[in-house]
Write a protein that holds these residues in place. Sequence first.
Motif, PDB file in Angstrom:
ATOM      1  N   HIS A 207      -8.188   0.248   1.885  1.00 44.66           N
ATOM      2  CA  HIS A 207      -8.861   1.617   1.097  1.00 44.66           C
ATOM      3  C   HIS A 207     -10.415   1.289   1.185  1.00 44.66           C
ATOM      4  O   HIS A 207     -11.006   0.492   0.560  1.00 44.66           O
ATOM      5  CB  HIS A 207      -8.206   2.466   0.515  1.00 44.66           C
ATOM      6  CG  HIS A 207      -6.589   2.616   0.681  1.00 44.66           C
ATOM      7  ND1 HIS A 207      -6.153   2.476  -0.254  1.00 44.66           N
ATOM      8  CD2 HIS A 207      -5.906   2.933   2.268  1.00 44.66           C
ATOM      9  CE1 HIS A 207      -5.148   2.724   0.299  1.00 44.66           C
ATOM     10  NE2 HIS A 207      -5.296   3.209   1.244  1.00 44.66           N
TER      11      HIS A 207
ATOM     12  N   HIS B 281       1.217  -1.021   0.066  1.00 47.85           N
ATOM     13  CA  HIS B 281       0.456  -0.091  -0.353  1.00 47.85           C
ATOM     14  C   HIS B 281       0.973   1.443  -0.180  1.00 47.85           C
ATOM     15  O   HIS B 281       1.693   1.339   0.907  1.00 47.85           O
ATOM     16  CB  HIS B 281      -1.101   0.141   1.454  1.00 47.85           C
ATOM     17  CG  HIS B 281      -1.403  -0.580   1.628  1.00 47.85           C
ATOM     18  ND1 HIS B 281      -2.930  -1.207   1.247  1.00 47.85           N
ATOM     19  CD2 HIS B 281      -1.434  -2.192   2.223  1.00 47.85           C
ATOM     20  CE1 HIS B 281      -3.310  -2.409   1.199  1.00 47.85           C
ATOM     21  NE2 HIS B 281      -2.791  -2.769   2.263  1.00 47.85           N
TER      22      HIS B 281
ATOM     23  N   HIS C  13      -3.441  -1.064   7.998  1.00 47.23           N
ATOM     24  CA  HIS C  13      -2.940  -1.637   6.573  1.00 47.23           C
ATOM     25  C   HIS C  13      -2.333  -2.733   7.438  1.00 47.23           C
ATOM     26  O   HIS C  13      -2.579  -4.111   6.090  1.00 47.23           O
ATOM     27  CB  HIS C  13      -2.047  -1.257   5.431  1.00 47.23           C
ATOM     28  CG  HIS C  13      -2.861   0.193   4.402  1.00 47.23           C
ATOM     29  ND1 HIS C  13      -3.935  -0.225   4.307  1.00 47.23           N
ATOM     30  CD2 HIS C  13      -2.185   1.139   3.901  1.00 47.23           C
ATOM     31  CE1 HIS C  13      -4.352   1.065   3.430  1.00 47.23           C
ATOM     32  NE2 HIS C  13      -3.006   1.326   3.187  1.00 47.23           N
TER      33      HIS C  13
ATOM     34  N   HIS D 170      -3.189   4.979   9.558  1.00 49.26           N
ATOM     35  CA  HIS D 170      -3.893   4.999   8.639  1.00 49.26           C
ATOM     36  C   HIS D 170      -2.911   3.672   8.699  1.00 49.26           C
ATOM     37  O   HIS D 170      -3.331   2.754   8.237  1.00 49.26           O
ATOM     38  CB  HIS D 170      -3.591   5.910   6.950  1.00 49.26           C
ATOM     39  CG  HIS D 170      -4.107   5.419   6.091  1.00 49.26           C
ATOM     40  ND1 HIS D 170      -4.907   5.338   5.568  1.00 49.26           N
ATOM     41  CD2 HIS D 170      -2.791   5.059   5.225  1.00 49.26           C
ATOM     42  CE1 HIS D 170      -4.857   5.103   4.014  1.00 49.26           C
ATOM     43  NE2 HIS D 170      -4.201   4.517   4.055  1.00 49.26           N
ATOM     44  N   GLU D 171      -1.676   3.659   7.620  1.00 48.60           N
ATOM     45  CA  GLU D 171      -1.078   2.446   7.543  1.00 48.60           C
ATOM     46  C   GLU D 171      -0.534   1.518   8.951  1.00 48.60           C
ATOM     47  O   GLU D 171      -1.002   0.480   8.419  1.00 48.60           O
ATOM     48  CB  GLU D 171       1.103   3.141   8.060  1.00 48.60           C
ATOM     49  CG  GLU D 171       1.155   4.182   6.647  1.00 48.60           C
ATOM     50  CD  GLU D 171       0.834   4.071   5.390  1.00 48.60           C
ATOM     51  OE1 GLU D 171       1.025   2.632   5.124  1.00 48.60           O
ATOM     52  OE2 GLU D 171       0.618   4.579   4.442  1.00 48.60           O
TER      53      GLU D 171
HETATM   54 ZN   LIG Z   1      -3.182   4.056   2.457  1.00 48.82          ZN
END
Ligand SMILES: [Zn+2]
Length: 326
Positions: free
Chosen positions: A285, A83, A279, A275-276
Amino acid sequence: MSRQRNWIASTAAGLSALSACAVAGVAGTAHAAPAWCSGPVLDAGALPEVVDRDACDLRGRVVRAEGGAAVRVPADETSVLAHVLRRDGRSELGVTTERGGSRFRLHREAPEPRRTAAAALAACKDGAFNAGKVTWPKGEAVKWSYHAPPDVDLGVKDPAEAVGRGVKDAFEATTDCEDLGPKPDIEQAYQGTTDREPNIAAAGECGKPDGTSVIGWRNVKGMSDQVLAMTCQWGRGGTAIEGDTAMRAVKDMWWEQGQGTCPKGRYYASAVATHETLHVLGLGHVSGNEHDNLTMSPTVAPCDAGPSTLGKGDYLGLIKLYGERS
Ligand SMILES: [Zn+2]
């Protein structure tokens, strides 16, 4: 003399092409490798979704998608998912090596849906999520180590604090929303600082998995200037075995601590780290600008601390993957 050497080289190449055909059961039929199979870095957009090893042996090769997401294809039955968070959007690419290394399956991102005029939903009202297929083992805390930035001034007072807070906000599902229920049943086990860099190799690709999850700072020359951060997640049989995040370590340019004032054009390091980390935990997403207020929206705006707090969909995605903590 050199002409003769060339002739010998091309004959050798011809013989090896023939022997590859023989292995494939079509001895005597000379066929060249497909054009998309040549070069040091393969273009994911030119590859079929499923690649047979007889047509092109992807093991150990680097495949790159438009926008920069790139992976080194695992040799054994392993999946790898990249990502990339860019200032101008996102890029994603996954490759799963199947059937003992004899087949490869690509997971390419769908094109970004047409941006509509619809206003973004409030984060606490937006239940959309994109739960991936690779999750960490139940009942085990996820071990990760922190990698400090190289000796550059990031513009962040305390990079370790910003990343640690971002990771915590993901695992603890920090939220401003009321009534979301118990926390997800997944916890972190911080292992301290490591000299090992996040597992992203020189061309900007997810490297060979080494079993150590590292979240921290790195500048990879092969990455586009637009890249803010990149996360790689590896799995076997749907179980995550490693997750690494590289926050882009570029001299005093982009980053802000995530508390207090924010000069124009900078990004909150802790919000990006949250956010990371989602993942790393297996969330993908949620595209479309009606979801822009979710942490897993594919874009993060400058000076937006919003991703630090999970929206309803981000929370529900973690519950879908891990269930509720008791
Ligand atoms: Zn992302």
